[in-house]
Design a protein around this motif. Structure first.
Motif, PDB file in Angstrom:
ATOM      1  N   MET A 160       0.844  -1.191   0.000  1.00 25.19           N
ATOM      2  CA  MET A 160       0.000   0.000   0.000  1.00 25.19           C
ATOM      3  C   MET A 160       0.877   1.237   0.000  1.00 25.19           C
ATOM      4  N   VAL A 201      -1.638   8.170  -1.712  1.00 30.04           N
ATOM      5  CA  VAL A 201      -1.813   8.923  -2.951  1.00 30.04           C
ATOM      6  C   VAL A 201      -2.647  10.162  -2.635  1.00 30.04           C
ATOM      7  N   GLU A 229      -3.458   3.600  -2.029  1.00 30.32           N
ATOM      8  CA  GLU A 229      -3.531   2.631  -3.117  1.00 30.32           C
ATOM      9  C   GLU A 229      -3.149   1.285  -2.503  1.00 30.32           C
ATOM     10  N   VAL A 272      -5.469  -3.809  -7.806  1.00 26.08           N
ATOM     11  CA  VAL A 272      -5.221  -2.541  -7.126  1.00 26.08           C
ATOM     12  C   VAL A 272      -6.562  -1.846  -6.878  1.00 26.08           C
ATOM     13  N   THR A 297      -7.894   1.844  -5.044  1.00 28.34           N
ATOM     14  CA  THR A 297      -7.542   3.116  -4.419  1.00 28.34           C
ATOM     15  C   THR A 297      -8.769   3.637  -3.697  1.00 28.34           C
ATOM     16  N   GLN A 298      -8.613   3.921  -2.412  1.00 27.68           N
ATOM     17  CA  GLN A 298      -9.720   4.418  -1.597  1.00 27.68           C
ATOM     18  C   GLN A 298      -9.161   5.082  -0.352  1.00 27.68           C
TER      19      GLN A 298
END
Length: 158
Positions: A45, A48, A109, A121, A123-124
């Protein structure tokens, strides 16, 4: 009175710019949408930055508020007109910048190794405090979401 009205409009308009969903909430149109689920492990991880948006709401709200406030400055109609135009321009610029700043966020990510193999992957945001090595359940409907795997929910081996 006009200054107060313009201030209220600015605050309400900019509040509408804030993101309305998080990782643990869904949009109304997502209700009843069928999706897929798989389980896996977080193997990596990284943080971002989520860029802010400019939908136009901030610019419009700022321009309207600035125009109202600016039009109260001055003695005759010419001065009030110039004040309104300058106020609308300045308010639009400021409103757009505030909207972009208000919608900027930090996220993570996540690299997931599904039990079925491969890597995915997602992203959150990380409201759940997920870490490398955590077992997760990935739900893919209107968007992919990670949640902690609930013990006992995995399918029984055959």
């Amino acid at each position: 009175m006009i200054f107060r009205l313009a201030s209220v409009l600015l605050v309400c308009g900019l509040a509408a710019c804030a993101p309305s969903t998080s990782n643990t909430s869904v949009e109304r149109q997502a209700l009843g949408v069928q999706g897929t689920v798989y389980r896996g492990t977080i193997i990596a991880m990284r943080p971002v930055a989520v860029a802010g948006s400019r939908s136009g709401v901030g610019v419009a709200t700022g321009a309207a508020s600035g125009g109202l406030i600016g039009s109260t400055i001055g003695g005759d109609w010419r001065a009030r007109t110039v004040g309104g135009v300058v106020g609308a321009l300045a308010g639009g610029v400021i409103g757009g910048a505030v909207e972009e700043s208000a919608t900027r966020a930090d996220a993570m990510e996540f690299v997931i190794r599904p039990d079925s193999g491969g890597e995915r992957v997602v992203t959150q945001t990380n409201e759940l405090g997920l870490q490398i090595g955590d077992r997760v359940m990935v739900t893919e409907t209107d968007r992919a979401r990670l949640s902690r795997e609930v013990p006992g929910t995995a399918p029984a081996p055959r």
